[in-house]
Structures are given as structure tokens and as C-alpha cells.
Design a protein around this motif. Structure first.
Motif, PDB file in Angstrom:
ATOM      1  N   ILE A   1      23.221  19.488  11.729  1.00 18.71           N
ATOM      2  CA  ILE A   1      24.343  20.405  11.423  1.00 18.71           C
ATOM      3  C   ILE A   1      24.315  20.848   9.957  1.00 18.71           C
ATOM      4  N   LYS A   2      23.484  20.211   9.150  1.00 17.75           N
ATOM      5  CA  LYS A   2      23.342  20.683   7.753  1.00 17.75           C
ATOM      6  C   LYS A   2      22.427  21.903   7.698  1.00 17.75           C
ATOM      7  N   ASP A   3      21.482  21.965   8.603  1.00 12.74           N
ATOM      8  CA  ASP A   3      20.520  23.066   8.646  1.00 12.74           C
ATOM      9  C   ASP A   3      21.071  24.183   9.540  1.00 12.74           C
ATOM     10  N   LYS A   4      21.168  25.409   8.980  1.00 10.05           N
ATOM     11  CA  LYS A   4      21.805  26.518   9.712  1.00 10.05           C
ATOM     12  C   LYS A   4      21.096  26.852  11.022  1.00 10.05           C
ATOM     13  N   GLU A   5      19.759  26.859  10.992  1.00 10.69           N
ATOM     14  CA  GLU A   5      18.996  27.211  12.197  1.00 10.69           C
ATOM     15  C   GLU A   5      19.167  26.156  13.294  1.00 10.69           C
ATOM     16  N   PHE A   6      19.146  24.905  12.903  1.00  7.74           N
ATOM     17  CA  PHE A   6      19.384  23.823  13.870  1.00  7.74           C
ATOM     18  C   PHE A   6      20.818  23.898  14.421  1.00  7.74           C
ATOM     19  N   LYS A   7      21.754  24.151  13.518  1.00  5.84           N
ATOM     20  CA  LYS A   7      23.176  24.098  13.902  1.00  5.84           C
ATOM     21  C   LYS A   7      23.532  25.107  14.993  1.00  5.84           C
ATOM     22  N   LYS A   8      22.876  26.273  14.976  1.00  4.37           N
ATOM     23  CA  LYS A   8      23.121  27.273  16.031  1.00  4.37           C
ATOM     24  C   LYS A   8      22.957  26.655  17.418  1.00  4.37           C
ATOM     25  N   HIS A   9      21.911  25.841  17.544  1.00  4.39           N
ATOM     26  CA  HIS A   9      21.624  25.227  18.848  1.00  4.39           C
ATOM     27  C   HIS A   9      22.568  24.067  19.141  1.00  4.39           C
ATOM     28  N   VAL A  10      22.932  23.302  18.104  1.00  3.26           N
ATOM     29  CA  VAL A  10      23.925  22.235  18.298  1.00  3.26           C
ATOM     30  C   VAL A  10      25.203  22.847  18.866  1.00  3.26           C
ATOM     31  N   GLU A  11      25.620  23.992  18.296  1.00  3.62           N
ATOM     32  CA  GLU A  11      26.835  24.671  18.768  1.00  3.62           C
ATOM     33  C   GLU A  11      26.706  25.109  20.225  1.00  3.62           C
ATOM     34  N   ARG A  12      25.567  25.680  20.555  1.00  5.84           N
ATOM     35  CA  ARG A  12      25.348  26.125  21.949  1.00  5.84           C
ATOM     36  C   ARG A  12      25.442  24.962  22.920  1.00  5.84           C
ATOM     37  N   TYR A  13      24.786  23.852  22.578  1.00  2.00           N
ATOM     38  CA  TYR A  13      24.755  22.701  23.491  1.00  2.00           C
ATOM     39  C   TYR A  13      26.112  21.989  23.540  1.00  2.00           C
ATOM     40  N   ALA A  14      26.854  22.001  22.423  1.00  2.00           N
ATOM     41  CA  ALA A  14      28.183  21.384  22.404  1.00  2.00           C
ATOM     42  C   ALA A  14      29.115  22.128  23.355  1.00  2.00           C
ATOM     43  N   LYS A  15      28.931  23.453  23.439  1.00  2.00           N
ATOM     44  CA  LYS A  15      29.811  24.301  24.256  1.00  2.00           C
ATOM     45  C   LYS A  15      29.469  24.246  25.726  1.00  2.00           C
ATOM     46  N   ASP A  16      28.188  24.079  26.038  1.00  2.00           N
ATOM     47  CA  ASP A  16      27.766  24.271  27.431  1.00  2.00           C
ATOM     48  C   ASP A  16      26.775  23.207  27.863  1.00  2.00           C
ATOM     49  N   SER A  17      27.291  22.261  28.626  1.00  2.00           N
ATOM     50  CA  SER A  17      26.461  21.140  29.046  1.00  2.00           C
ATOM     51  C   SER A  17      25.345  21.577  29.999  1.00  2.00           C
ATOM     52  N   GLN A  18      25.596  22.617  30.799  1.00  2.00           N
ATOM     53  CA  GLN A  18      24.551  23.094  31.730  1.00  2.00           C
ATOM     54  C   GLN A  18      23.365  23.683  30.984  1.00  2.00           C
ATOM     55  N   VAL A  19      23.671  24.436  29.931  1.00  2.00           N
ATOM     56  CA  VAL A  19      22.607  25.015  29.112  1.00  2.00           C
ATOM     57  C   VAL A  19      21.801  23.887  28.454  1.00  2.00           C
ATOM     58  N   PHE A  20      22.518  22.879  27.944  1.00  2.00           N
ATOM     59  CA  PHE A  20      21.815  21.739  27.353  1.00  2.00           C
ATOM     60  C   PHE A  20      20.919  21.054  28.385  1.00  2.00           C
ATOM     61  N   PHE A  21      21.450  20.748  29.558  1.00  2.00           N
ATOM     62  CA  PHE A  21      20.649  20.049  30.581  1.00  2.00           C
ATOM     63  C   PHE A  21      19.395  20.842  30.951  1.00  2.00           C
ATOM     64  N   LYS A  22      19.528  22.142  31.105  1.00  2.26           N
ATOM     65  CA  LYS A  22      18.387  22.979  31.472  1.00  2.26           C
ATOM     66  C   LYS A  22      17.316  22.942  30.380  1.00  2.26           C
ATOM     67  N   GLU A  23      17.749  23.150  29.142  1.00  3.99           N
ATOM     68  CA  GLU A  23      16.776  23.223  28.042  1.00  3.99           C
ATOM     69  C   GLU A  23      16.214  21.835  27.727  1.00  3.99           C
ATOM     70  N   PHE A  24      17.024  20.806  27.903  1.00  7.76           N
ATOM     71  CA  PHE A  24      16.534  19.439  27.697  1.00  7.76           C
ATOM     72  C   PHE A  24      15.472  19.103  28.740  1.00  7.76           C
ATOM     73  N   SER A  25      15.734  19.448  29.992  1.00  8.52           N
ATOM     74  CA  SER A  25      14.767  19.167  31.049  1.00  8.52           C
ATOM     75  C   SER A  25      13.429  19.849  30.740  1.00  8.52           C
TER      76      SER A  25
END
Ligand code: DDH
Length: 288
Positions: free
Chosen positions: A236-260
Motif C-alpha cells: 500500500i506504500k507503492d502506488k502501482e501495487f496499491k491499485k491492485h490491493v484496492e481492486r482485490y479489497a473491493k471484489d473477492s471474485q476478482v481476487f479469486f480469479k486472478e489469484f487462481s
């Protein structure tokens, strides 16, 4: 047609499902460990077996299961993983035709699915190799470091920013042990259930340095029962990383798909498959 052979035995998809079912059964059976499950440490074994991959020299990765041998098994990053390897010995004894390197990644898949994570398509084809194939120490990430280190380590394996963040979500599982890494505590309130809580907590909680004699780590200010490593906070300190942290925090389905997708890639790094991606098996999750 992608099965492993020993003598005349040719394993089918059903045979691999039987291995999966046996690991799943043992996960339920041997619940007197940590937070009640060997699941998290099995995931860590599969990840540390795979995460030694170096794309430039095409060395390391899950093919070989070289962590069985002292030089690699004794690397500081692998402390505690003997619990996972020992847990799988009875499975290897029951299904001697499977290689350790296929067994370890299959166990990671089983653990993720049985802890309510996404389906992780998997295929066999790894062969065990001897001690000469052990990787040098230092290929796995160091938790005391920052975003540059994360990019160097995971970039070496061939991952991009998005994939690095997705993989880090595995820290919704398990905990740190003072007698292994020196760090202490779990990242989330349900360390034996795969969720996107790691990302939500990174975004929503206030994190401060833990006051103790151990290595520098963060704790949540509201309950002081959860932890983050310096490398976790780097997301969350790195802006580019944080964009994805925000996406995955909001949407568990998106996280599960991309994690898989990304963990399939991790577990296959450096494996000389004769099969194609279409040959991957989606294992059936156990009924409760
Ligand atoms: Fe991790 N991890 N990990 N991790 N990890 C630890 C535990 C677990 C780092 C450090 C630690 C991934 C990435 C990183 C799991 C999965 C994954 C511990 C505590 C440390 C330290 C070990 C102990 O004391 O027992 C660092 C640094 C990184 C990084 O990315 C910079 C990834 C990519 C995964 C994955 O699976 C894809 C799991 C699961 C655990 C919990 C193990 C347990 O016994 O519980």
C-alpha cells in the motif's frame, strides 16, 4: 495421457483425484496443529518449492522437490516447512507412483480449495531431482525489505505488478511463528479460510509498529491481534501495487480469479511438461 509412470503404472485423472481426496481427508483428521489446519503450511511448501525459479537460467521451481535435501531444506526461508513435508509422507507411501514435486504442488492446490479458495487447475509432470539441483539461498523474499525487493524477487520469476499483489493475497492464510521466521501472528481473523480479508485489512485498518523485541513488524491498532510484514505494507506504500490491493479489497471474485490464474503459473514455473494447458485437472472439492 499425461500421467506419471513407474513400471507399468500410468496414473489417470481419477488417480490424482484419489491423492487429492487423501490429502483432504488428512487435513480434517489432523486438526491438532496451529489454528486447526495444516492447510496454510502446505500452501507455503508449494510456494517455496516453486518460488525459487529463475527465468534467466531456467533453474529452480517446483520440478525436482530439492527442498528434501539439507542445503535447501535448511535455508532460513524454509524453516518450519518440515511439518508440511512430514504431513505428506503417508500420502507418498500410499501413492508411491507420484513424484514428491507433483505431490507438493497438488497438496498446495488441495489446501487452497479445501480452505474455500478458488479452483486451481493442476497438471502432473514434475520429476524429482537429486541434491545437485538444489537452488542457492536467497531466491525467496525477505520480509524486512521494500517494494524494490518484491519487484526484484518476483520479477526474476517472470511476474508483473498485478500478479505480485495477487500472489501476496495468500497471506489471508496462516500465521508467522517466532521459532520459524521470528515474526509473530496471523494476517487475518480466519487464517484457515481463504478470503480477500488480507487486502481489506491492509486498506481499512490503521497499522502501527509492534512494540516488542522481535523483528520489525506492524500490528493493527484496533485489536493488536493481527500483523503485517514490512513487505506486506509495501503493497500500500507503492502506488502501482496499491491499485491492485484496492481492486482485490473491493471484489473477492476478482481476487479469486486472478489469484487462481497466477498460482497456476507459479506452480508450473520451470516444469518440462509434455502435456498442454488443456490437460489440467480441476479437482473436485470434498463435501463437508
Ligand atoms: Fe508468505 N510468509 N511471504 N507467501 N506465507 C510467511 C507465511 C506464509 C513472505 C514471508 C512470509 C507469499 C509471499 C511472501 C504464505 C504464502 C505465501 C511467513 C511466516 C513469512 C515471514 C513464516 C513462519 O514464521 O512460519 C514474504 C516476504 C513474501 C513476499 O511476497 C514478499 C506468497 C507469494 C505466498 C503464496 O502462497 C502464493 C503462507 C500460506 C504462509 C503461512 C504459513 C503457515 O505456516 O501458517
Amino acid at each position: 495421457s499425461s500421467g506419471e509412470t513407474q513400471g507399468i503404472f500410468k496414473a489417470t485423472k481419477d488417480d490424482y483425484q484419489k491423492v487429492y481426496d487423501e490429502i483432504a481427508r488428512l487435513l480434517v483428521d489432523k486438526d491438532d496443529y496451529d489454528d486447526g489446519s495444516y492447510g496454510p503450511v502446505l500452501v507455503r511448501l508449494a510456494w517455496h518449492a516453486s518460488g525459487t525459479y529463475d527465468a534467466a537460467t531456467k533453474t529452480g521451481g517446483s520440478n525436482g522437490a530439492t527442498m528434501r535435501f539439507a542445503p535447501e531444506g535448511d535455508h532460513g526461508a524454509n524453516a518450519g516447512l518440515k511439518h508440511a513435508r512430514d504431513f505428506l509422507e503417508p500420502v507418498k507411501a500410499k501413492f508411491p507412483w507420484i513424484s514428491y514435486s507433483d505431490l507438493w504442488t497438488l497438496a498446495g492446490v488441495c489446501a487452497i480449495q479445501e480452505m474455500q479458495g478458488p479452483i486451481i487447475p493442476w497438471r502432473p509432470g514434475r520429476q524429482d531431482r537429486d541434491v545437485a539441483f538444489c537452488t542457492p539461498d536467497g531466491r525467496l523474499p525477505d520480509a524486512s525489505k521494500d517494494q524494490n525487493h518484491i519487484r526484484a524477487i518476483f520479477g526474476r520469476m517472470g511476474f508483473d505488478d498485478r500478479e505480485m499483489v495477487a500472489l501476496s493475497g495468500a497471506h489471508s492464510l496462516g500465521r508467522c511463528h517466532t521459532d520459524r521466521s521470528g515474526y509473530d501472528g496471523p494476517w487475518a481473523f480466519s487464517p484457515t479460510v481463504m478470503t480477500n480479508e488480507y487486502f481489506r485489512l491492509l486498506m481499512d485498518e490503521k497499522w502501527g509498529w509492534k512494540k516488542w523485541n522481535g523483528p520489525a513488524q506492524y500490528e493493527d491498532q484496533s485489536t493488536k491481534s493481527l500483523m503485517m510484514l514490512p513487505t506486506d505494507m509495501a503493497l500500500i506504500k507503492d502506488k502501482e501495487f496499491k491499485k491492485h490491493v484496492e481492486r482485490y479489497a473491493k471484489d473477492s471474485q476478482v481476487f479469486f480469479k486472478e489469484f487462481s490464474d497466477v498460482i497456476v503459473k507459479l506452480f508450473e514455473l520451470g516444469v518440462p511438461f509434455e502435456s498442454t494447458p488443456e490437460d489440467r485437472i480441476s479437482f473436485k472439492v470434498s463435501d463437508d
